[in-house]
Enzyme design. Structure first.
Site, PDB file in Angstrom:
ATOM      1  N   LYS A  14      -4.944  -6.882  -8.053  1.00 55.13           N
ATOM      2  CA  LYS A  14      -4.353  -5.667  -8.619  1.00 55.13           C
ATOM      3  C   LYS A  14      -3.005  -5.967  -9.275  1.00 55.13           C
ATOM      4  O   LYS A  14      -2.739  -5.533 -10.391  1.00 55.13           O
ATOM      5  CB  LYS A  14      -4.153  -4.599  -7.526  1.00 55.13           C
ATOM      6  CG  LYS A  14      -5.439  -4.194  -6.823  1.00 55.13           C
ATOM      7  CD  LYS A  14      -5.201  -3.087  -5.794  1.00 55.13           C
ATOM      8  CE  LYS A  14      -4.364  -3.478  -4.603  1.00 55.13           C
ATOM      9  NZ  LYS A  14      -5.011  -4.431  -3.664  1.00 55.13           N
ATOM     10  N   ARG A 128      -2.514 -18.165  -1.878  1.00 60.51           N
ATOM     11  CA  ARG A 128      -1.292 -17.507  -2.348  1.00 60.51           C
ATOM     12  C   ARG A 128      -0.168 -17.679  -1.328  1.00 60.51           C
ATOM     13  O   ARG A 128       0.985 -17.846  -1.689  1.00 60.51           O
ATOM     14  CB  ARG A 128      -1.592 -16.010  -2.556  1.00 60.51           C
ATOM     15  CG  ARG A 128      -0.406 -15.168  -2.987  1.00 60.51           C
ATOM     16  CD  ARG A 128      -0.821 -13.745  -3.360  1.00 60.51           C
ATOM     17  NE  ARG A 128      -0.965 -12.871  -2.192  1.00 60.51           N
ATOM     18  CZ  ARG A 128      -1.404 -11.628  -2.236  1.00 60.51           C
ATOM     19  NH1 ARG A 128      -1.789 -11.088  -3.388  1.00 60.51           N
ATOM     20  NH2 ARG A 128      -1.501 -10.901  -1.152  1.00 60.51           N
ATOM     21  N   ARG A 134       5.130 -14.992   1.734  1.00 61.53           N
ATOM     22  CA  ARG A 134       4.819 -13.769   2.490  1.00 61.53           C
ATOM     23  C   ARG A 134       4.213 -14.128   3.844  1.00 61.53           C
ATOM     24  O   ARG A 134       3.151 -14.751   3.898  1.00 61.53           O
ATOM     25  CB  ARG A 134       3.832 -12.900   1.696  1.00 61.53           C
ATOM     26  CG  ARG A 134       4.475 -12.161   0.568  1.00 61.53           C
ATOM     27  CD  ARG A 134       3.447 -11.397  -0.248  1.00 61.53           C
ATOM     28  NE  ARG A 134       2.598 -10.504   0.539  1.00 61.53           N
ATOM     29  CZ  ARG A 134       1.726  -9.678   0.009  1.00 61.53           C
ATOM     30  NH1 ARG A 134       1.559  -9.624  -1.297  1.00 61.53           N
ATOM     31  NH2 ARG A 134       0.992  -8.900   0.779  1.00 61.53           N
TER      32      ARG A 134
HETATM   33  P1  ADP Z   1      -2.153  -6.761  -0.411  1.00 56.69           P
HETATM   34  O1  ADP Z   1      -2.875  -5.891  -1.405  1.00 56.69           O
HETATM   35  O2  ADP Z   1      -2.371  -8.224  -0.641  1.00 56.69           O
HETATM   36  O3  ADP Z   1      -2.380  -6.359   1.017  1.00 56.69           O
HETATM   37  P2  ADP Z   1       0.368  -5.369  -0.902  1.00 56.69           P
HETATM   38  O4  ADP Z   1       1.567  -5.985  -1.492  1.00 56.69           O
HETATM   39  O5  ADP Z   1      -0.327  -4.313  -1.690  1.00 56.69           O
HETATM   40  O6  ADP Z   1      -0.602  -6.601  -0.641  1.00 56.69           O
HETATM   41  O7  ADP Z   1       0.700  -4.766   0.537  1.00 56.69           O
HETATM   42  C1  ADP Z   1       1.325  -5.525   1.535  1.00 56.69           C
HETATM   43  C2  ADP Z   1       1.481  -4.688   2.804  1.00 56.69           C
HETATM   44  O8  ADP Z   1       2.353  -3.573   2.538  1.00 56.69           O
HETATM   45  C3  ADP Z   1       0.209  -4.060   3.356  1.00 56.69           C
HETATM   46  O9  ADP Z   1      -0.517  -4.949   4.188  1.00 56.69           O
HETATM   47  C4  ADP Z   1       0.783  -2.877   4.141  1.00 56.69           C
HETATM   48  O10 ADP Z   1       1.326  -3.290   5.372  1.00 56.69           O
HETATM   49  C5  ADP Z   1       1.936  -2.417   3.267  1.00 56.69           C
HETATM   50  N1  ADP Z   1       1.516  -1.364   2.316  1.00 56.69           N
HETATM   51  C6  ADP Z   1       1.423  -1.494   0.968  1.00 56.69           C
HETATM   52  N2  ADP Z   1       0.996  -0.347   0.408  1.00 56.69           N
HETATM   53  C7  ADP Z   1       0.799   0.531   1.447  1.00 56.69           C
HETATM   54  C8  ADP Z   1       0.341   1.880   1.532  1.00 56.69           C
HETATM   55  N3  ADP Z   1      -0.010   2.580   0.445  1.00 56.69           N
HETATM   56  N4  ADP Z   1       0.269   2.439   2.760  1.00 56.69           N
HETATM   57  C9  ADP Z   1       0.624   1.783   3.865  1.00 56.69           C
HETATM   58  N5  ADP Z   1       1.036   0.506   3.859  1.00 56.69           N
HETATM   59  C10 ADP Z   1       1.142  -0.115   2.669  1.00 56.69           C
END
Ligand code: ADP
Length: 191
Positions: A14, A128, A134
């Site tokens: 994404k 990654r 991370r």
């Molecule tokens: P990925 O898609 O690889 O999991 P993101 O950067 O989108 O990575 O998200 C990393 C973390 O941030 C998630 O595992 C979660 O803990 C938190 N997070 C991100 N977006 C949300 C959301 N909309 N609601 C709750 N937690 C979120």
């Protein structure tokens, strides 16, 4: 203004795709994961609250996430619209988003889902993790927990959006350019 949701499991690509699409369609890209990481890096209260959940591969609670998202939208009303990445991840977040967009007069045009097999994605995330720094990308158990969270809380959104006639799936396996092309073809039909 318009809003598009880029949907998909962790590691589906994404963020990578949003980097291309935001310029092409003049959209503000809001990645909730990026906003949380920015806050963690800068030691804000929001960052401290979110870190406890993110480090375990859990979702950050809806109340925190929804407030943050609303702030980001309010700060960025200067483009043609928004590309949401990583939001919504629960039905409550999707309902809050509908309400917010209505209040702001922003037209929701659709959700585009990037599809890929779990095993391919876990391998991608581990790869990654070697360079992203991370913590949630480096431990297979935390990654698996993110998939459990996805299956339990986020996957039901596909039906939520299908019922509203606004979900389109796109094959997320291929080169970055191929996938950008597929997503653009869908977005062109939405706007
Ligand atoms: P990925 O898609 O690889 O999991 P993101 O950067 O989108 O990575 O998200 C990393 C973390 O941030 C998630 O595992 C979660 O803990 C938190 N997070 C991100 N977006 C949300 C959301 N909309 N609601 C709750 N937690 C979120």
């Amino acid at each position: 203004m318009i809003a598009i949701v880029l949907f998909g499991k962790p590691g589906a690509g994404k963020g990578t795709q949003a980097e291309f699409l935001k310029g092409k369609y003049n959209l503000t890209h809001i990645s909730t994961g990026d906003v949380f990481r920015y806050n963690i890096k800068n030691g804000t209260d929001l960052g401290t609250q979110a870190k406890a959940f993110i480090d375990k591969g859990q979702l950050v609670p809806d109340s925190i996430t929804i407030n943050m998202l609303a702030d980001e939208v309010a700060k960025n009303m200067d483009k043609a619209g928004f590309l949401f990445d990583g939001f919504p991840r629960t039905i409550a977040q999707a309902e809050a988003l509908e309400k917010l967009l209505t209040e702001k007069g922003i037209k929701f045009v659709g959700t585009v889902g990037l599809e890929a097999d779990d095993e391919v994605l876990v391998a991608r995330i581990l790869e990654r993790g070697k360079t992203s720094g991370r913590a949630d990308d480096q431990d297979e158990e935390k990654i698996r927990n993110r998939y459990r969270e996805y299956n339990e809380n986020t996957a039901p959104l596909i039906k939520f959006y299908e019922d509203r006639g606004v979900f389109t799936a796109v094959n997320g396996i291929g080169s970055i350019e191929e996938i950008t092309g597929r997503l653009s073809n869908v977005i062109d039909t939405l706007i």
